[in-house]
Enzyme design. Structure first.
Site, mmCIF file in Angstrom:
data_model
loop_
_atom_site.group_PDB
_atom_site.id
_atom_site.type_symbol
_atom_site.label_atom_id
_atom_site.label_comp_id
_atom_site.label_asym_id
_atom_site.label_seq_id
_atom_site.Cartn_x
_atom_site.Cartn_y
_atom_site.Cartn_z
ATOM 1 N N ARG A 186 -12.773 8.258 7.075
ATOM 2 C CA ARG A 186 -12.792 6.956 6.489
ATOM 3 C C ARG A 186 -11.370 6.560 6.411
ATOM 4 N NH1 ARG A 186 -13.001 5.834 0.533
ATOM 5 N NH2 ARG A 186 -13.712 3.792 0.427
ATOM 6 N N HIS A 244 -8.698 -2.021 0.807
ATOM 7 C CA HIS A 244 -8.227 -0.582 0.016
ATOM 8 C C HIS A 244 -7.052 -1.037 -0.731
ATOM 9 C CE1 HIS A 244 -9.331 3.750 -0.870
ATOM 10 N NE2 HIS A 244 -8.317 3.375 -1.771
ATOM 11 N N GLU A 271 -13.979 0.215 -4.127
ATOM 12 C CA GLU A 271 -13.772 -0.003 -5.624
ATOM 13 C C GLU A 271 -13.313 -1.211 -6.127
ATOM 14 O OE1 GLU A 271 -11.256 3.197 -6.853
ATOM 15 O OE2 GLU A 271 -12.339 4.842 -5.672
ATOM 16 N N ASN A 299 -17.899 6.599 -4.875
ATOM 17 C CA ASN A 299 -16.521 7.567 -5.049
ATOM 18 C C ASN A 299 -16.710 8.083 -6.465
ATOM 19 O OD1 ASN A 299 -15.765 6.356 -2.881
ATOM 20 N ND2 ASN A 299 -14.069 5.076 -3.527
ATOM 21 N N TYR A 323 -15.426 11.127 -9.405
ATOM 22 C CA TYR A 323 -14.606 11.998 -9.846
ATOM 23 C C TYR A 323 -15.152 12.574 -11.219
ATOM 24 C CZ TYR A 323 -11.866 10.556 -5.890
ATOM 25 O OH TYR A 323 -11.388 10.188 -5.018
ATOM 26 N N GLU A 334 -16.020 9.479 -1.653
ATOM 27 C CA GLU A 334 -14.828 9.900 -2.182
ATOM 28 C C GLU A 334 -15.415 11.100 -3.184
ATOM 29 O OE1 GLU A 334 -11.461 7.705 -3.726
ATOM 30 O OE2 GLU A 334 -11.827 6.297 -1.921
#
Ligand code: IFM
Length: 447
Positions: free
Chosen positions: A74, A118, A163, A289, A291, A355
């Site tokens: 990606r 991005h 995002e 994504n 985290y 991600e």
């Protein structure tokens, strides 16, 4: 743990974070060039001028991906390489770079997952008003078509935006990201225009025959402090309301308009007639994504955080968990909780972890990087992806952030997220132990 045969294994990067070559072949300036060159915005004054020099080293980077056995890569296209000032005819040299990259990937039997945006908006479009200006959405759709015209014969997987919450609320809300503006109303306008840009581009790409369309969001389970380590803990009424509100501001703000054609009640917006039909153009996948969780509690009287218009009366809290070098809490089962919930809430679409990864203080030692902490992080999160699938979530793949150490935005080059270590003085690449571990995971279709 075995994953479905069709499960996609890969890694992700983004243009400004790895390419460098910011003045080459007709690339115009982006908001990140301007922002990073402004003293005080990025740690140690780092910029993406050279980054990982991927623009010149993409062939050897693709070889490395092949050696690791990646099935998918990606990457994002830098809009200012394609249209230096964000409008007008496409720059053939900019397109040619991505053309060569796609061919190299296909030759290595790696599926390209192209992200169109991005965060590197052409500076000229920011000068006209940026994402708070409605016209930027239409400029984005034209740019998306230009890229598709060149790569659409070989690229199956298209992502419009990465995002959009970050672009809108860190870019225009608290100003920690480019373009560094601080205005809650502008941030909300930006969020709506990003969604409009997504819908316009998705519609046009679909007409042109794009087979797989995706929107990637930074999502997180929103939890009270007690729920971090005890999923069964039941919050009181005020905390439960705080949780619901932040979930709406972070995730439903994007997924409800796109997948259901309406904004949640909590969201202020200036949608015009017809916008929501455009925004809800059908897509195939939502990229997640992940985290760390978002931890909140009710706090009467607390003012709204600059990045969270609508969050008054809510405090963001720390999680009781170990942390990465970024100080981000490590809560692997947050990923399964999130995937299971989203898959239930939005059964009309498939999901992909686009991600997941961590920065740690890596050291090169005799030509090796023994990053056991990263291996543990990835293994634990992958297990949670497996649990989510077992619980019925429709998760089609997993992409590590990131293939390479790279420019970590306001943190510069000090934070290393890569499977592959980059020595920025020599541009030497050293696969970390986690890269070799991941190669075996891919080969065995599971950790
Ligand atoms: O580096 C970023 C990436 O660009 C977007 N998602 C989060 C990563 C880590 O901060």
């Amino acid at each position: 743990m075995k994953f479905p045969e069709s499960f996609v294994w890969g890694a992700a990067t983004a243009s400004y974070q790895i390419e460098g070559a910011v003045d080459e072949d007709g690339r115009g300036p982006s908001i990140w060039d301007t922002f990073s060159r402004t003293p005080g915005n990025v740690a140690m004054g780092h910029t993406g001028d050279v980054a990982c020099d991927h623009y010149h080293r993409y062939r050897s980077d693709v070889r490395l991906m092949r050696e690791l056995g990646l099935k998918a890569y990606r990457f994002s296209v830098a809009w200012p390489r394609i249209q230096a000032d964000g409008t007008g005819p496409a720059n053939p040299k900019g397109l040619a770079f991505y053309d060569r990259l796609v061919d190299a990937l296909l030759e290595a039997e790696i599926s390209p997952y192209v992200t169109l945006y991005h965060w590197d908006l052409p500076q000229a479009l920011e000068d006209r008003g940026g994402w708070p200006l409605r016209d930027t959405a239409y400029r984005f759709a034209d740019y998306a078509v230009a890229v598709h015209d060149r790569l659409g014969d070989r690229v199956e997987h298209w992502t419009t935006l990465n995002e959009p919450w970050v672009s809108a609320f860190l870019g225009y809300g608290n100003g920690v990201h480019a373009p560094g503006r601080k205005d809650a109303d502008d941030a909300e306008r930006a969020a709506h225009h990003l969604l409009l840009a997504h819908g316009l581009a998705a519609g046009r790409l679909r007409e042109l025959g794009a087979r797989s369309l995706m929107l990637v969001v930074n999502s997180a389970p929103v939890l009270t402090p007690a729920q971090v380590n005890d999923p069964a803990s039941v919050p009181g009424e005020a905390d439960a309301a705080a949780v619901d509100r932040i979930h709406a501001l972070l995730t439903r703000r994007f997924l409800d308009p796109v997948l259901r054609g309406r904004y949640p009640d909590e969201i202020r917006h200036e949608a015009r007639d017809g916008d929501l039909e455009i925004i809800s153009t059908p897509i195939d996948l939502v990229g997640i994504n992940y985290y760390n969780p978002c931890v909140v509690q009710a706090a009467p009287g607390e003012p709204a955080d600059l990045a969270w218009p609508g969050s008054e009366g809510i405090r963001f809290a720390a999680a009781d968990a170990p942390t990465t070098a970024m100080g981000w809490p490590i809560v692997p089962d947050g990923l399964s909780r999130l995937l299971v919930r989203l898959s239930r809430d939005y059964p009309e679409v498939g999901f992909m972890v686009t991600e997941n990864g961590a920065a740690f203080d890596d050291v090169v030692d005799g030509g090796r990087v023994h990053d056991d902490d990263r291996i543990a992080y990835l293994a634990e999160h992958l297990r949670e992806v497996g649990h989510a699938i077992e619980a019925g979530a429709d998760v089609r793949g997993y992409l590590v952030w990131s293939l390479l150490d790279n420019f970590e935005w306001a943190f510069g080059y000090d934070e290393r997220f890569g499977l592959v270590h980059v020595d920025y003085a020599t541009q030497a690449r050293t696969p970390k132990d986690s890269a070799l571990w991941y190669r075996d995971v891919i080969a065995g279709n599971g950790p």
